[in-house]
Design a protein around this motif. Sequence first.
Motif, PDB file in Angstrom:
ATOM      1  N   VAL A  88       4.993  11.645   6.521  1.00 38.67           N
ATOM      2  CA  VAL A  88       4.114  11.163   5.400  1.00 38.67           C
ATOM      3  C   VAL A  88       3.570   9.780   6.378  1.00 38.67           C
ATOM      4  O   VAL A  88       4.349   8.330   6.121  1.00 38.67           O
ATOM      5  N   GLY A  89       2.912   9.452   6.733  1.00 42.91           N
ATOM      6  CA  GLY A  89       2.309   7.927   6.784  1.00 42.91           C
ATOM      7  C   GLY A  89       0.715   7.713   5.992  1.00 42.91           C
ATOM      8  O   GLY A  89       0.111   8.180   5.432  1.00 42.91           O
ATOM      9  N   ASN A 121       1.194  -1.101   0.113  1.00 40.85           N
ATOM     10  CA  ASN A 121       0.234  -0.314   0.319  1.00 40.85           C
ATOM     11  C   ASN A 121       0.721   1.514  -0.363  1.00 40.85           C
ATOM     12  O   ASN A 121       2.053   1.244   0.956  1.00 40.85           O
ATOM     13  N   THR A 122       0.991   1.280  -1.457  1.00 42.76           N
ATOM     14  CA  THR A 122       2.332   2.825  -1.487  1.00 42.76           C
ATOM     15  C   THR A 122       1.651   4.159  -1.768  1.00 42.76           C
ATOM     16  O   THR A 122       0.847   4.519  -2.365  1.00 42.76           O
ATOM     17  N   CYS A 123       2.289   5.192  -0.861  1.00 44.15           N
ATOM     18  CA  CYS A 123       2.493   6.301  -1.465  1.00 44.15           C
ATOM     19  C   CYS A 123       3.045   7.002  -1.939  1.00 44.15           C
ATOM     20  O   CYS A 123       4.553   7.208  -1.633  1.00 44.15           O
ATOM     21  N   LYS A 160       3.026   1.594   2.849  1.00 42.13           N
ATOM     22  CA  LYS A 160       2.063   1.090   4.164  1.00 42.13           C
ATOM     23  C   LYS A 160       3.455   0.860   5.600  1.00 42.13           C
ATOM     24  O   LYS A 160       3.675  -0.380   5.045  1.00 42.13           O
ATOM     25  N   ILE A 161       3.832   1.164   6.825  1.00 42.57           N
ATOM     26  CA  ILE A 161       4.516  -0.054   7.393  1.00 42.57           C
ATOM     27  C   ILE A 161       3.133  -0.942   8.660  1.00 42.57           C
ATOM     28  O   ILE A 161       3.461  -2.027   8.504  1.00 42.57           O
ATOM     29  N   SER A 195       2.236  -6.722   1.654  1.00 41.26           N
ATOM     30  CA  SER A 195       3.390  -6.773   3.071  1.00 41.26           C
ATOM     31  C   SER A 195       3.690  -5.046   2.846  1.00 41.26           C
ATOM     32  O   SER A 195       3.263  -4.305   2.948  1.00 41.26           O
ATOM     33  N   PRO A 196       4.647  -5.133   4.541  1.00 35.12           N
ATOM     34  CA  PRO A 196       4.845  -3.926   5.284  1.00 35.12           C
ATOM     35  C   PRO A 196       6.198  -3.109   4.291  1.00 35.12           C
ATOM     36  O   PRO A 196       6.305  -3.803   4.200  1.00 35.12           O
TER      37      PRO A 196
END
Length: 275
Positions: free
Chosen positions: A149-150, A94-96, A111-112, A132-133
Amino acid sequence: MSFKIALIQLAVSATKADNLKRASQLVSHAAKEGAKLVSLPECFNSPYGTSYFPEYAEKIPGTSSHSLASMAKDNDIYLIGGSIPEEEDGKLFNTCCVFDPKGEIVAKHRKIHLFDIDVPGKIRFQESETLSPGNSFTMFDTPYCKVGVGICYDIRFPELAHVYAKENCKLLVYPGAFNMTTGPAHWELLQRGRALDNQLYVATVSPARDTGASYVAWGHSSVINPWGQVIATTEEKETVLFAVIDPAYVNEVRDQIPIRKQKRDDMYTLDWNKI
């Protein structure tokens, strides 16, 4: 130097091309209204759900990131591209991505903390079934201030925000899609908590609510100032939310209540590599 931020609470459909087109229209509107930093919501290019992530995932660079780059360049803004399902080496994230006014990627956050919850009788959701984190902090510089950013569930972990504050971020942006169970209970509380903990601005940007979707987002994108005040918020429908960020006010609040000078980090040691 104060600047205007815009949060795009986008109505997300099942058609990626339509989502990209609508996002582009609203980003352009935000820029015309004077926004220098614009953010889209979590999973803005596809429906949110574990069954959708594999179907909509793409590589970066790819269709969505190219579109985001054009939005940033065409409108001469910094653009936080919400998040998209990303595929790399057989894994999904899940990527920004963050783009500067030249359309270049200046940061990428995966996303961690994956959204794995089970509230009996209300909601069960397990991002880890498909995603995956990530494992890194994400910050970028602007002429106005440094920004951290989170993504969504990351906001529940104060250690992440604390690191950003220590690195002199004065604004944290969390694209997120809280649901109808945790949204009304925790969404605003967490934002105000992170802002107060670290004496900085916190902005959250949600998709608009779609009651016909398999996952119903709470909405209520908001901006919180370093005093813990909600300075901008909205309801559940598609909209563009604006607020003014004043980095000098961060310094003012920190001088008034100097909690960061207490050397509290000497009390414990954390291994950030094990997040």
